[in-house]
Design an enzyme around this catalytic site. Structure first.
Site, PDB file in Angstrom:
ATOM      1  N   GLU A   1       0.550  -1.105   0.154  1.00 31.52           N
ATOM      2  CA  GLU A   1       0.658  -0.315  -0.108  1.00 31.52           C
ATOM      3  C   GLU A   1       0.891   1.587  -0.145  1.00 31.52           C
ATOM      4  OE1 GLU A   1      -3.390   0.543   0.031  1.00 31.52           O
ATOM      5  OE2 GLU A   1      -3.451  -2.141  -0.400  1.00 31.52           O
TER       6      GLU A   1
ATOM      7  N   GLU B   1      -1.626   9.861   0.414  1.00 28.63           N
ATOM      8  CA  GLU B   1      -2.524   9.258  -1.270  1.00 28.63           C
ATOM      9  C   GLU B   1      -1.054  10.195  -2.374  1.00 28.63           C
ATOM     10  OE1 GLU B   1      -5.844   7.809  -3.789  1.00 28.63           O
ATOM     11  OE2 GLU B   1      -6.653   8.452  -1.437  1.00 28.63           O
TER      12      GLU B   1
ATOM     13  N   ASN C   1     -14.747   5.660   7.608  1.00 26.15           N
ATOM     14  CA  ASN C   1     -13.808   5.232   7.754  1.00 26.15           C
ATOM     15  C   ASN C   1     -12.727   5.995   8.801  1.00 26.15           C
ATOM     16  OD1 ASN C   1     -13.516   2.431   6.932  1.00 26.15           O
ATOM     17  ND2 ASN C   1     -13.562   3.959   5.451  1.00 26.15           N
TER      18      ASN C   1
END
Length: 376
Positions: free
Chosen positions: A233, A242, A277
């Site tokens: 990831e 990200e 989340n």
């Protein structure tokens, strides 16, 4: 750097799997059930942000403040766990001032006397309960180095999680973690300095079942599986945020997106994303991540905690959490399905195989077989 291009693609699509993994449960991994008193031993007691419990200025004076401080290995940080529940440093004991019971009562140094003000019971979530007050040892306000500790109502939060010498009180932390710092460095030779081993060890206090459940083989396999997915990831623990932050990960929820519509992109070891989340992880960890999502990118312990939170709660489209997959024999492939189902069933075989390769490499470092059911 591997995955420079695919990270952009995967981080955006992986969040679709996370959308199906919403778990609005406060206090996951935060049981306050008492566990057996840790075995006697001497060493550092680490807490939130990897800071050490410290006798300020190495003083032996009565009522000298006990604080959290940068770990330095001095005698002021060498605590002995007594069989009577005491915690001793430099010949004195960790003591609730005046045997107080109110939130905010200071904790300091005092002559050991065997009273209830000096009894500390390790809990299964890493907390240290003072039964006389019914309160827990607390790094007040999630404070930094130099903050005096106090007692507060037990909340299962990160600033009440401590790792005693030998790993006691936190289950899988410190010397009890199946991955040594040397092995961690071998796995991530080019990692960003943000992703510290001490941050991971501190985060483990909140999830004592991680890499401590089942046989020694199962424990190492779970640690390898988690770190292999983390490696994939983040491109080897290189990326904190990200790469492409233009996505709108603001789902329609009653609590909205107070940090801004475009502020819920992927962050941390498992690139947690979407407002729900951040909301659920924050509730579970006792941290306001909905209003302040960038804590996942600026605090190493919190960052690792969010990854472990998803490991223990997220199922994606697979119906089983990654933790349960590894301890119940489902195999590594089930963790891929829980984290990024879009790679499974031929969706992106190359990316799925990269995770498998990482897992096999890490199990080799830990000296354990990878087991079966590696793909999805």
């Amino acid at each position: 750097m591997k995955h420079l291009k695919t990270l952009i693609h995967n981080a955006r699509h992986r969040t679709l799997a996370l959308f199906g993994a919403l778990v609005l449960v406060a206090g996951i991994g935060m049981s306050t059930a008492s566990v057996a008193q840790a075995a006697s031993g001497t060493g550092q007691i680490t807490g939130y942000q990897g800071l050490c419990l410290d006798d300020r200025s190495a003083s032996t004076a009565q009522f000298n403040p006990i604080q959290v401080y940068t770990c330095n290995g001095t005698g002021a940080q060498q605590w002995t766990v007594g069989s009577n529940g005491s915690l001793q440093v430099l010949g004195n004991c960790l003591d609730v001032n005046g045997a107080g019971t109110a939130n905010g009562t200071k904790v300091d140094l005092y002559t050991c006397n065997g009273t209830g003000a000096q009894v500390w019971q390790p809990q299964s979530n890493g907390a240290l309960l003072n039964p006389n007050s019914g309160k827990c040892l607390d790094d007040t306000g999630f404070g930094g180095s130099g903050t005096q500790v106090q007692i507060w109502a037990c909340a299962g939060s990160a600033n009440q999680s401590w790792n005693l010498p030998g790993g006691g009180g936190g289950g899988g932390g410190g010397g009890g973690f199946v991955v040594s710092q040397a092995q961690f460095n071998q796995m991530f030779p080019n990692r960003n300095s943000f992703y510290t081993y001490s941050g991971l060890v501190t985060a483990l206090n909140s999830y004592p079942a991680f890499a401590t459940t089942g046989s020694a083989t199962t424990q190492r396999q779970e640690a390898a599986a988690f770190l292999a997915n983390v490696d994939h990831e983040t491109g080897g623990l290189v990326y904190i945020r990200e790469i492409d932050q233009s996505g709108n990960y603001c789902a329609s929820e009653s609590y909205g997106c107070p940090a801004g519509t475009y502020q819920y992109y992927g962050r941390g070891p498992l690139q947690i994303s979407w407002n729900f989340n951040y909301y659920a992880a924050g509730n579970a960890l006792g941290i306001d991540l909905l209003d302040n999502p960038d804590q996942v990118a600026t605090n190493a312990a919190i960052s690792w905690q969010t990854a472990l939170w998803y490991w223990f709660t997220g199922t994606g489209n697979g119906g089983v959490t990654s933790h349960n997959a590894m301890v119940n024999g489902n195999g590594f492939g089930a963790t891929i399905r829980a984290i990024n189902d879009i790679e499974c069933n031929g969706g992106n075989t190359a990316e799925m195989q990269d995770r498998v390769n990482d897992y096999q490499s890490f199990t080799s470092i830990l000296g354990v077989s990878p087991g079966g059911n590696l793909t999805c």
